[in-house]
Design an enzyme around this catalytic site. Sequence first.
Site, PDB file in Angstrom:
ATOM      1  N   ARG A   1      33.630 -67.010   3.761  1.00 34.60           N
ATOM      2  CA  ARG A   1      32.605 -66.252   3.034  1.00 34.60           C
ATOM      3  C   ARG A   1      31.237 -66.916   3.115  1.00 34.60           C
ATOM      4  NH1 ARG A   1      35.949 -63.999  -2.231  1.00 34.60           N
ATOM      5  NH2 ARG A   1      36.755 -62.174  -1.141  1.00 34.60           N
TER       6      ARG A   1
ATOM      7  N   LYS B   1      51.916 -53.690  -5.232  1.00 38.31           N
ATOM      8  CA  LYS B   1      52.171 -52.507  -6.062  1.00 38.31           C
ATOM      9  C   LYS B   1      51.479 -51.242  -5.575  1.00 38.31           C
ATOM     10  CE  LYS B   1      52.250 -55.116 -10.386  1.00 38.31           C
ATOM     11  NZ  LYS B   1      51.255 -55.246 -11.459  1.00 38.31           N
TER      12      LYS B   1
ATOM     13  N   GLY C   1      42.110 -60.033   0.493  1.00 38.72           N
ATOM     14  CA  GLY C   1      42.206 -61.493   0.558  1.00 38.72           C
ATOM     15  C   GLY C   1      43.492 -61.964   1.213  1.00 38.72           C
TER      16      GLY C   1
ATOM     17  N   GLY D   1      38.700 -55.412  -2.869  1.00 36.04           N
ATOM     18  CA  GLY D   1      38.502 -54.267  -3.771  1.00 36.04           C
ATOM     19  C   GLY D   1      37.345 -53.386  -3.326  1.00 36.04           C
TER      20      GLY D   1
HETATM   21  P1  ADP Z   1      45.444 -57.990  -0.382  1.00 42.65           P
HETATM   22  O1  ADP Z   1      44.993 -59.264  -1.069  1.00 42.65           O
HETATM   23  O2  ADP Z   1      45.449 -58.149   1.104  1.00 42.65           O
HETATM   24  O3  ADP Z   1      44.705 -56.794  -0.862  1.00 42.65           O
HETATM   25  P2  ADP Z   1      47.586 -57.581  -2.267  1.00 42.65           P
HETATM   26  O4  ADP Z   1      46.963 -58.600  -3.170  1.00 42.65           O
HETATM   27  O5  ADP Z   1      47.542 -56.182  -2.658  1.00 42.65           O
HETATM   28  O6  ADP Z   1      46.983 -57.765  -0.789  1.00 42.65           O
HETATM   29  O7  ADP Z   1      49.122 -57.945  -2.048  1.00 42.65           O
HETATM   30  C1  ADP Z   1      49.556 -59.228  -1.719  1.00 42.65           C
HETATM   31  C2  ADP Z   1      50.735 -59.660  -2.517  1.00 42.65           C
HETATM   32  O8  ADP Z   1      51.825 -58.758  -2.399  1.00 42.65           O
HETATM   33  C3  ADP Z   1      51.237 -61.005  -2.030  1.00 42.65           C
HETATM   34  O9  ADP Z   1      51.132 -61.947  -3.070  1.00 42.65           O
HETATM   35  C4  ADP Z   1      52.696 -60.735  -1.661  1.00 42.65           C
HETATM   36  O10 ADP Z   1      53.561 -61.798  -2.004  1.00 42.65           O
HETATM   37  C5  ADP Z   1      53.004 -59.497  -2.477  1.00 42.65           C
HETATM   38  N1  ADP Z   1      54.151 -58.771  -1.911  1.00 42.65           N
HETATM   39  C6  ADP Z   1      54.249 -58.222  -0.683  1.00 42.65           C
HETATM   40  N2  ADP Z   1      55.474 -57.693  -0.488  1.00 42.65           N
HETATM   41  C7  ADP Z   1      56.181 -57.904  -1.620  1.00 42.65           C
HETATM   42  C8  ADP Z   1      57.523 -57.595  -2.027  1.00 42.65           C
HETATM   43  N3  ADP Z   1      58.372 -56.963  -1.218  1.00 42.65           N
HETATM   44  N4  ADP Z   1      57.895 -57.979  -3.265  1.00 42.65           N
HETATM   45  C9  ADP Z   1      57.031 -58.634  -4.070  1.00 42.65           C
HETATM   46  N5  ADP Z   1      55.768 -58.940  -3.754  1.00 42.65           N
HETATM   47  C10 ADP Z   1      55.341 -58.587  -2.542  1.00 42.65           C
HETATM   48 MG    MG Z   2      45.438 -60.015  -3.024  1.00 38.88          MG
END
Ligand code: ADP
Ligand code: MG
Length: 391
Positions: A38, A199, A350, A373
């Site tokens: 960043r 989620k 992230g 976000g």
């Molecule tokens: P990003 O930061 O790229 O936007 P998110 O924060 O939405 O992604 O999602 C990342 C998280 O989702 C990670 O901490 C990962 O461990 C969790 N995750 C991915 N698949 C699963 C799963 N099957 N069960 C529980 N947690 C999960």
């Molecule tokens: Mg994340």
Amino acid sequence: MSIPSVRDADVEGKRVLVRVDFNVPLDKATGAITDDTRIEAAIPTIRLLLDRGAGVILISHLDRPKGKPVESLRMGAVASRLQELLGRPVEYVADVAGEEAHRAASALEPGEVILLENVRFEPGEERNDPDLAQRLASLADLFVNDAFGAAHRAHASTEAVARFLPSFAGLLMETEVTALTSLITEPKRPFVAVLGGAKVSDKLGVIESLIPIVNGLVLGGGMANTFLLAQGVDVGNSLAERELVDTAQGLLDRAEEMSVVVLLPIDVVVAENIDQDGVVVPAGEVPEGQAIFDIGPETVRQYGAYLANAQTIFWNGPMGVFEKPPFAAGTIGIAHAIAESSAFSVVGGGDSLAAIEAAGVAEQISHLSTGGGASLEFLEGKALPGIAALG
Ligand code: ADP
Ligand code: MG
């Protein structure tokens, strides 16, 4: 949408307040900066301003100090790292918008750089307080917002401050807006979105907005479990949002109406908990007491083959709990598939960026979005306050 650009600003001999996103990850034990992407991302704007004879006043938030000073979240270490990356002196000023900041800003000569204190030490920042904004604005002649990652927040240093000064988008902000705009306006087809993460509730808005514009939706991560449930698949102890099964079904129906291909995992990696090793099973055969923590190798192959034909790809959200080695293969496999495709590819989030780094394929992605976000809200078609305020 046309946004005033720093490239068109007359900055010679002026003091320019630049909102950057230096919200870098810190090592919990040592406080050391663990990733300076960043900081690096803001350098083109800083150099442009310095080359054109401006004095540069940088300001950023770091983590969540919640309106009061927190020693471990001071900007000193960030200033030192920026100085190394920039190859020029950067003065750290341990004040946001008080007397010390004003003294430092008044003494600033063209070609000099200062970095102010963590703006979230001020209670007015997250309240978008006009008084704080005015105090910030009085430090400078112009305002440049280069903090795309914070543009979805209406805070004093991103939104209100722009009401008091002529305001422009920085180069990073422009690059982000251009890349994300090209996804939603006339993307080359097929356009495939790969969505994962923990989620469905985190990503509901973006799934809804993407269905009308993509040709395919590839789902993984904890989020896919809720869709598997909607299809009548028993996901055992997996993370899933049972209250969103109907919503997930509604999204699948909508995708079908719009002829959008939806791919769900056909095999998965299961375990009792994330500290154990995983076992690959077909998606419909999760043993009792076990949970899905990654997509399986057959799914990676199928998703990879589908992505190989895409011309445009957007990826947000890991395919599994990739932080744990037994559950990283799905996410790393998808990272490689996206890197190997000839599609215009954009990755945001992230954790998704961390996965791209872990896979060593950053160079092969067309655009790495610094805003998680913010990039999702942009794709949802929402006006981002930090961008809307410029002009
Ligand atoms: P990003 O930061 O790229 O936007 P998110 O924060 O939405 O992604 O999602 C990342 C998280 O989702 C990670 O901490 C990962 O461990 C969790 N995750 C991915 N698949 C699963 C799963 N099957 N069960 C529980 N947690 C999960
Ligand atoms: Mg994340």
